[in-house]
Structures are given as structure tokens and as C-alpha cells.
Design an enzyme around this catalytic site. Structure first.
Site, PDB file in Angstrom:
ATOM      1  N   THR A  34     -23.384  30.453  12.389  1.00 22.70           N
ATOM      2  CA  THR A  34     -22.483  31.596  12.277  1.00 22.70           C
ATOM      3  C   THR A  34     -21.759  31.595  10.934  1.00 22.70           C
ATOM      4  O   THR A  34     -21.559  30.536  10.326  1.00 22.70           O
ATOM      5  CB  THR A  34     -21.447  31.529  13.419  1.00 22.70           C
ATOM      6  N   ASP A  35     -21.302  32.775  10.510  1.00 25.24           N
ATOM      7  CA  ASP A  35     -20.500  32.871   9.279  1.00 25.24           C
ATOM      8  C   ASP A  35     -19.111  32.257   9.463  1.00 25.24           C
ATOM      9  O   ASP A  35     -18.405  31.994   8.483  1.00 25.24           O
ATOM     10  CB  ASP A  35     -20.386  34.324   8.802  1.00 25.24           C
ATOM     11  N   GLU A  36     -18.724  32.015  10.737  1.00 24.32           N
ATOM     12  CA  GLU A  36     -17.370  31.489  10.978  1.00 24.32           C
ATOM     13  C   GLU A  36     -17.179  30.075  10.449  1.00 24.32           C
ATOM     14  O   GLU A  36     -16.046  29.608  10.349  1.00 24.32           O
ATOM     15  CB  GLU A  36     -17.066  31.484  12.470  1.00 24.32           C
ATOM     16  N   TYR A  75     -14.450  26.535  18.425  1.00 25.45           N
ATOM     17  CA  TYR A  75     -15.838  27.020  18.383  1.00 25.45           C
ATOM     18  C   TYR A  75     -16.424  26.855  16.986  1.00 25.45           C
ATOM     19  O   TYR A  75     -17.481  26.237  16.804  1.00 25.45           O
ATOM     20  CB  TYR A  75     -15.909  28.496  18.816  1.00 25.45           C
ATOM     21  N   LYS A  94     -19.535  24.483  15.462  1.00 24.91           N
ATOM     22  CA  LYS A  94     -20.722  25.043  14.800  1.00 24.91           C
ATOM     23  C   LYS A  94     -20.840  24.445  13.391  1.00 24.91           C
ATOM     24  O   LYS A  94     -21.935  24.127  12.921  1.00 24.91           O
ATOM     25  CB  LYS A  94     -20.651  26.573  14.733  1.00 24.91           C
ATOM     26  N   LEU A 146      -6.758  45.759  21.881  1.00 17.89           N
ATOM     27  CA  LEU A 146      -6.814  45.358  20.481  1.00 17.89           C
ATOM     28  C   LEU A 146      -5.893  44.155  20.262  1.00 17.89           C
ATOM     29  O   LEU A 146      -4.687  44.241  20.522  1.00 17.89           O
ATOM     30  CB  LEU A 146      -6.362  46.548  19.628  1.00 17.89           C
TER      31      LEU A 146
END
Ligand code: NAD
Ligand code: DAU
Length: 331
Positions: A121-123, A148, A152, A204
Site C-alpha cells: 500500500t501507499d500508506e 495497519y 505493511k 465524514l
């Protein structure tokens, strides 16, 4: 080609399996998946079981998966605990599956000398400020924020170490936020669509100015296929479609497409440690591998996904109930 897909009953893994099934009819596909709350056999129910073998197994159990690594030419590793909000409630399953599970895959790959593609992931890069002209590139230093993304990032580091220290044949991809059919309703876009279908307001987090770089899951899958067929072993590729949107913009697009008032949403408590902005520079996969995304019009893609959730209530109704109980901290 004999391909083993971990996490192939999840959102992106099942989309990738479907792509291979139709685009590479000679390939033999095996899925290993633990079927956690996020795995769902209905995601692959339309595929012929003679061509797609399903094995219920946990990647944290090396004995359970080694036999399948040995029997295949390549492992495409999607299996993970994938939801940030869950990792803030209970990080332990993330530590186990994302770190120990990836370690087991790597050891199997090393033992049987097979090819690996690791899906990430880009995270792992942390976040960018809202008005920073920069995007993430394969050289951006790792700086994860949540349990998370930290697991990763750790898994990616393990893959890099196994490439360098043991010479395994592996590639890595880091992709931005996916949307598409079969996405679990805990995630942002399906949560909002199903809230509206059920007569409630979209939710939101915080001020809603956080930006995500949305990609259709079909485009993520075609990027992974390009890497396993044309990628250079040892390399990392970033997959994204230049589609940065604030969460407020996305909620308002959904409201508009579903015929609701643009202000018909509610602000709820922000996510602790909430990353501000993700943005992917995908020039390497485009220039080196000739990959091109199919979904250029986000509004059209979103509209298709809204229609899928309207038409497939049977698929999400049960998980929706469970998910909202979890969000409301009732269970
Ligand atoms: P998902 O949560 O929908 O699916 C994960 C799948 O892995 C499920 O089928 C689950 O049953 C399986 N699984 C979980 N733990 C397992 C274990 N111990 N053993 C075997 N199977 C197990 O996730 P997703 O959104 O499809 O993400 C797939 C991969 O793509 C993940 O590695 C994720 O980090 C990565 N990714 C996701 C996104 C996104 O926007 N969703 C973006 C970039 C990268
Ligand atoms: O960037 C890739 C990552 O994208 C993947 O690695 C993760 O597996 C995937 O879950 C996703 O992570 P995010 O945390 O960005 O996705 P999520 O759908 O949880 O949230 C997207 C944005 O929407 C985020 O800024 C939080 C916000 N949000 C989320 C929910 C569930 C809301 O405003 N309201 C909500 O109800």
C-alpha cells in the site's frame, strides 16, 4: 503458469483472480484464504471450480501453505488485515497476519525457489501535507502512521531483506486507495453508499479535507498482472491513477449521484492519527512496463459502483449490520 493467490476471497484478491481467469485462460489458479470477516466465497462464486481451486488456510500456519507454494510457479500475496480503523481497536491480528504471515510466505518462496509478487500500500510512506506538490515515488522513505500501515511497511521490509540476503525472486507494488464492487462495507466508499441506501447520512471523519488518490480495483489488478509478466525482479512499482479527491468531495459526489442534497452528511469524530494526504507518482510502471489504467472518469466509475451496491444488497446486508455495530462500539 500455476499461480497461487493469497487472500483471493477478499476485495482486491478476488478481482485479480477474475482478471486472470478471463485474460489468461491457460493459467491454473489456486487461492489460499483464511476467510476472515473480510473474506467471502461469494466473491468468486461465478468462477468454475475446476479452474480455480480454493483452499481455506491461514498464512500464519507455514505447514498449511507450504504444500501450495511448492506446487505453484508464482505466489501473488494479497492476504492481509487491511482496515486502519480495526488496527486502532486491536492491532494484534495485523501483527500476526501481515508480519508473521508474510514471513511464512517468504520462507516458502525461499525453500522452493519460487517467484513472489507482494501486494502493498501507499500508506507505508506516511502522509503528505495537503498543498505539497510532491507525490510518493519508489524512493520515498517509509514513515507509516497506523498499526495497519506499520505492519505493511514491516512486511515490505521483510520482502526487501529476503531479496537482498537470500536472493529470492520477488517484486513489490504499492497502490493507492481502491474502489470497486465487492469492497467490504467497513471501507469509506461502500460505507457511505450503503448508509444512504439504508436511509442514514454518510459519515465524514473530522473536517473531511483529508485526500485519498482513488483507483478502480480493475486498474490495480491490471497493474499487478503487468508486474508479474514484465516487471524486473527486485524492483518496487507504485500503482495509481492521479485521482486525488478530498473525502468531502467524494461524499458529495456520492450524494449527487444518488439524488440527495449535497449537505446531507454528518461530521463524526476523526480517526486518531488520521493521515492527511496520499498521492502516487506511477510514472515507473507506465514508462517501464507500458501499464495504462482503464478508468479515467472517476464519477462514471463511482456511479457504476453505486449501482452495484444498489443491485447486490444480498451480498452486503449481513456484513453491514455487523460493521455498524462495530463502528458504534456495540460489539
Ligand atoms: P480485504 O480485507 O478485502 O481482503 C483480505 C483477504 O485476506 C480476505 O479474503 C481475508 O480472508 C484474507 N486473509 C486475512 N488474513 C488471512 C490469513 N491469516 N491467512 C489467509 N488469508 C487471510 O483486503 P483488500 O482491500 O482486498 O486488500 C488486499 C491487499 O491489498 C492487502 O494486502 C492490502 O494491504 C493491499 N492494498 C489494499 C488497498 C485498498 O484500498 N483496499 C490499497 C493498496 C493495497
Ligand atoms: O491507501 C491505500 C489504503 O487505502 C489501503 O492500504 C487500505 O487497505 C485501505 O483500507 C485504504 O485505507 P484508508 O484508511 O485510506 O481507507 P478507508 O476506506 O478506511 O478511509 C478512506 C478515507 O475516508 C480516510 O481518510 C478515512 C475516511 N473515512 C473513512 C470511513 C470508514 C470517513 O471519513 N468516514 C468513514 O466512515
Amino acid at each position: 503458469m500455476k499461480i497461487l493467490v493469497t487472500g483471493g476471497a477478499g476485495f482486491i484478491g478476488s478481482n485479480f483472480v477474475r482478471l486472470i481467469y478471463y485474460e489468461r485462460p491457460n493459467w491454473v489458479i489456486t487461492i489460499v484464504d483464511k476467510l476472515t470477516y473480510a473474506g467471502n466465497l461469494n466473491n468468486i462464486a461465478d468462477l468454475d471450480k475446476n479452474r480455480v481451486k480454493f483452499v481455506k488456510a491461514d498464512i500464519c500456519n507455514a505447514n498449511a501453505i507450504n504444500k501450495f507454494i511448492k506446487e505453484n510457479d508464482i505466489v501473488v500475496h494479497f492476504a492481509a488485515e487491511s482496515h486502519n480503523d480495526n488496527s486502532l481497536q486491536n492491532p494484534y491480528p495485523f501483527i500476526k497476519t501481515n508480519l508473521l504471515g508474510t514471513y511464512n510466505i517468504l520462507e516458502g518462496i525461499r525453500k522452493y525457489n519460487k517467484r513472489l509478487h507482494h501486494v502493498s500500500t501507499d500508506e507505508v510512506f506516511g502522509d503528505l501535507s495537503l498543498n505539497d506538490p510532491k507525490k510518493f515515488t519508489p524512493d520515498t522513505p517509509y514513515n507509516p502512521s497506523s498499526p495497519y500501515s506499520a505492519t505493511k511497511a514491516g512486511a515490505d521490509m521483510l520482502v526487501r531483506a529476503w531479496i537482498r540476503s537470500f536472493g529470492i525472486q520477488a517484486t513489490i507494488s504499492n497502490c493507492s486507495n481502491n474502489y470497486g464492487p465487492y469492497q467490504h462495507v467497513e471501507k469509506f466508499i461502500p460505507r457511505q453508499i450503503t448508509e444512504i441506501i439504508e436511509g442514514r447520512k454518510p459519515k465524514l471523519y473530522g473536517n473531511g479535507l483529508n485526500i485519498r488518490d482513488w483507483i478502480h480495483t480493475d486498474d490495480h489488478s491490471s497493474g499487478v498482472l503487468a508486474i508479474i509478466e514484465k516487471g524486473i525482479v527486485g524492483e518496487t512499482y507504485l500503482i495509481g491513477t492521479n485521482n486525488e479527491k478530498s473525502n468531502k468531495e467524494v461524499i458529495q459526489m456520492i450524494l449527487k449521484l444518488m439524488g440527495k442534497d449535497l449537505n446531507d452528511y454528518e461530521h463524526v469524530s476523526d480517526r486518531p492519527g488520521h493521515d492527511l494526504r496520499y498521492a502516487i507518482d506511477s510514472s515507473k510502471i507506465k514508462n517501464d512496463l507500458g501499464w495504462k489504467p482503464k478508468y479515467i472518469d472517476f464519477e462514471q466509475g463511482l456511479n457504476d459502483v453505486i449501482n452495484w451496491y444498489i443491485e447486490n444488497k444480498n451480498w452486503w446486508e449481513y456484513q453491514k449490520h455487523q460493521t455498524e455495530l462495530k463502528y458504534n462500539k456495540i460489539i
